[in-house]
Design a protein around this motif. Sequence first.
Motif, PDB file in Angstrom:
ATOM      1  N   SER A 278       0.897  -1.204  -0.152  1.00  0.00           N
ATOM      2  CA  SER A 278       0.017  -0.059   0.240  1.00  0.00           C
ATOM      3  C   SER A 278       0.725   1.224  -0.046  1.00  0.00           C
ATOM      4  N   GLN A 300      -3.219   0.278  -3.824  1.00  0.00           N
ATOM      5  CA  GLN A 300      -2.864  -0.892  -3.508  1.00  0.00           C
ATOM      6  C   GLN A 300      -2.803  -1.848  -4.826  1.00  0.00           C
ATOM      7  N   VAL A 301      -2.174  -2.892  -4.602  1.00  0.00           N
ATOM      8  CA  VAL A 301      -2.067  -3.655  -5.770  1.00  0.00           C
ATOM      9  C   VAL A 301      -3.647  -4.184  -6.149  1.00  0.00           C
ATOM     10  N   ASN A 302      -3.767  -4.024  -7.558  1.00  0.00           N
ATOM     11  CA  ASN A 302      -4.965  -4.302  -8.111  1.00  0.00           C
ATOM     12  C   ASN A 302      -6.121  -3.032  -7.618  1.00  0.00           C
ATOM     13  N   HIS A 303      -5.928  -2.440  -6.835  1.00  0.00           N
ATOM     14  CA  HIS A 303      -6.880  -1.220  -6.594  1.00  0.00           C
ATOM     15  C   HIS A 303      -5.998   0.099  -7.276  1.00  0.00           C
ATOM     16  N   PRO A 304      -6.213   0.808  -8.370  1.00  0.00           N
ATOM     17  CA  PRO A 304      -5.479   1.829  -8.842  1.00  0.00           C
ATOM     18  C   PRO A 304      -6.152   3.236  -8.532  1.00  0.00           C
ATOM     19  N   ARG A 311      -5.096   5.525 -15.089  1.00  0.00           N
ATOM     20  CA  ARG A 311      -5.302   4.944 -14.016  1.00  0.00           C
ATOM     21  C   ARG A 311      -3.768   4.743 -13.334  1.00  0.00           C
ATOM     22  N   TYR A 313      -1.317   2.579 -11.263  1.00  0.00           N
ATOM     23  CA  TYR A 313      -1.174   0.934 -10.741  1.00  0.00           C
ATOM     24  C   TYR A 313       0.085   1.293  -9.921  1.00  0.00           C
ATOM     25  N   LEU A 315       2.955  -1.175  -9.256  1.00  0.00           N
ATOM     26  CA  LEU A 315       3.470  -2.572 -10.025  1.00  0.00           C
ATOM     27  C   LEU A 315       4.401  -3.481  -9.044  1.00  0.00           C
TER      28      LEU A 315
END
Length: 580
Positions: A278, A300-304, A311, A313, A315
């Motif tokens: 995070s 967070q990961v997969n929550h851009p 967006r 991301y 990574l």
Amino acid sequence: MTATATRSPQPGNVPRPNPVKRYVLWPARNLWRSLTSMRTALALLFLLALAAVPGALLPQRSLNETKTEQYIADHGFVGELFDKIGMYEVFSSIWFTAIYALLFISLVGCLTPRMIEHAKSLRARPVPAPRNLGRMPRHESHEVDGTPEEIAAKINGGLRGWRKTTRTVERKQADGTVVTVVEVSAEKGYLREFGNLVFHFALLALLVAIAAGKMFGYEGTRILVADGQEGLCNTSTAVYDSFRAGNLVDGTNLNEFCMQVDSFDADFLPTGQPDMYSAKIRYQVGGDIDNDEWQESDVQVNHPLRIAGDRIYLLGNGFAPTFTVTFPNGETRTQTVPFQPNELQTMMSSGAARFDTPAGLYPNEDERRKNQIALEGLFAPTAVFHGGLMTSSFPLPENPAVAIDVYQGDTGLDTGRPQNVFSLDVNLINQGRLLKKERVNLQQGEQTRLEDGTTVQFDGYQRWVSLQVSHDPAQNWVLVSAIAMLAGLLVSLLIKRRRVWARITPLTESRFGDAAPRAPTSAEEPTSHSQVDPSTLDVRRSVVEMAGLARTDQAGWGEGFPDMVADLLGLERKNAPSGK
């Protein structure tokens, strides 16, 4: 015997086809028919899926150029061969694009005639009843009370939701008489073909949306140190470590926003496996840039983070050690450089740093270049030493340390050529322009001293994060197309296409037999009340033949046809439970 002579046609009398038709139009027509067949579309779809496999198994240059070059170096001739045929740039290669374009053309040519045919079928009346209904997969015949018109109206009322039509025809009976027969034709399940077309057109729209997103979209990656100082403003492609744009994007009209990474938190399981990453990000967009106002958000990961149509991301992440080099004249240079994680379980990382000499310290340029400092080595967040060998036992920074090689000489900073941020130029080392002076393990706050009085100190570390800025103007259309594909597939699988025919033939007086009730004439009087039942004098009976055809089921209609006939004609069901 008489012999008849036949003259063979003279070569000059045989008409020759037009060369344009023979060599251009006819081959083009045959090629178009082959390309637009459903078999070709399915083959191209399978071929497209097969062509995408290397993109998932091999490193792609657009995602990780360093890993791609390392893969090529490790595999020698095979790696170079894959590079020549575009295996490391699968989705932008000419052969993948050719398959993609052929599939698009094939779907258009295949679906357009089907759409026209389906539109015609929606306006067409149900087909008339076949001459011999007994040949249908489901067939039943019953004698019921009522005239053909009354029974036809009853059947039509029971077929709710069916497209139906009633026809009156003349049919010749076996005894030579001609009777008026009422036929009912009904059909349902038109939405099955509609769902099939929706599925295929949604697939076509999905391909178009993906292609449009690749042409008008862009992706840029940037490593930022999570100290709240280093930032990024999306104003130019030069602010990114790597930038990949679509064919119609020149990088001059990017969505404007700025962002900074304030902090980064990583949670790990006791085994060292990552649990959650995070990052706290501050960003400016629109009028916030002019007013110098910041907004905060967690990524967070997969929550851009979605800002300005782009967006953001998260990574990757890692550690960025801080080094301070003190030159003989007392001037210092401090850098915080990202190190690349080599082991995710322990976050053992490798990297390099380059330091230029202070201006005026050496009399000429050659001396200045010969005294530049370069560092290359490893960083361990939780260092464990086995003699002179350093390893890491856990990914959290509980005992940070570095194991570095200290080089002195020409670091290549003056060449203007881009260099790998995580390693030094091997050619400079092999040519003797960059000489190794020390190999040392340093914990936080420790330093090493070179022969000329230059010192290198390990000050500490920061966390860095790798962020990807992605712009895809067609992403909403991709979602809509995917949902439409799923809806069309469900409709085509769940709805059944069925046809029902009913032929209603009136029973003549002779077909009733001698026991049939007959109304008395005016000259006749019934001898007793039991001879003729007055309640049956006006009754008419008809023979109803019903047949069913399931157009989508290989096994036929199934087990529900007799119950359906019984409901339509008002008969008792064969399998109905008997009440007591």
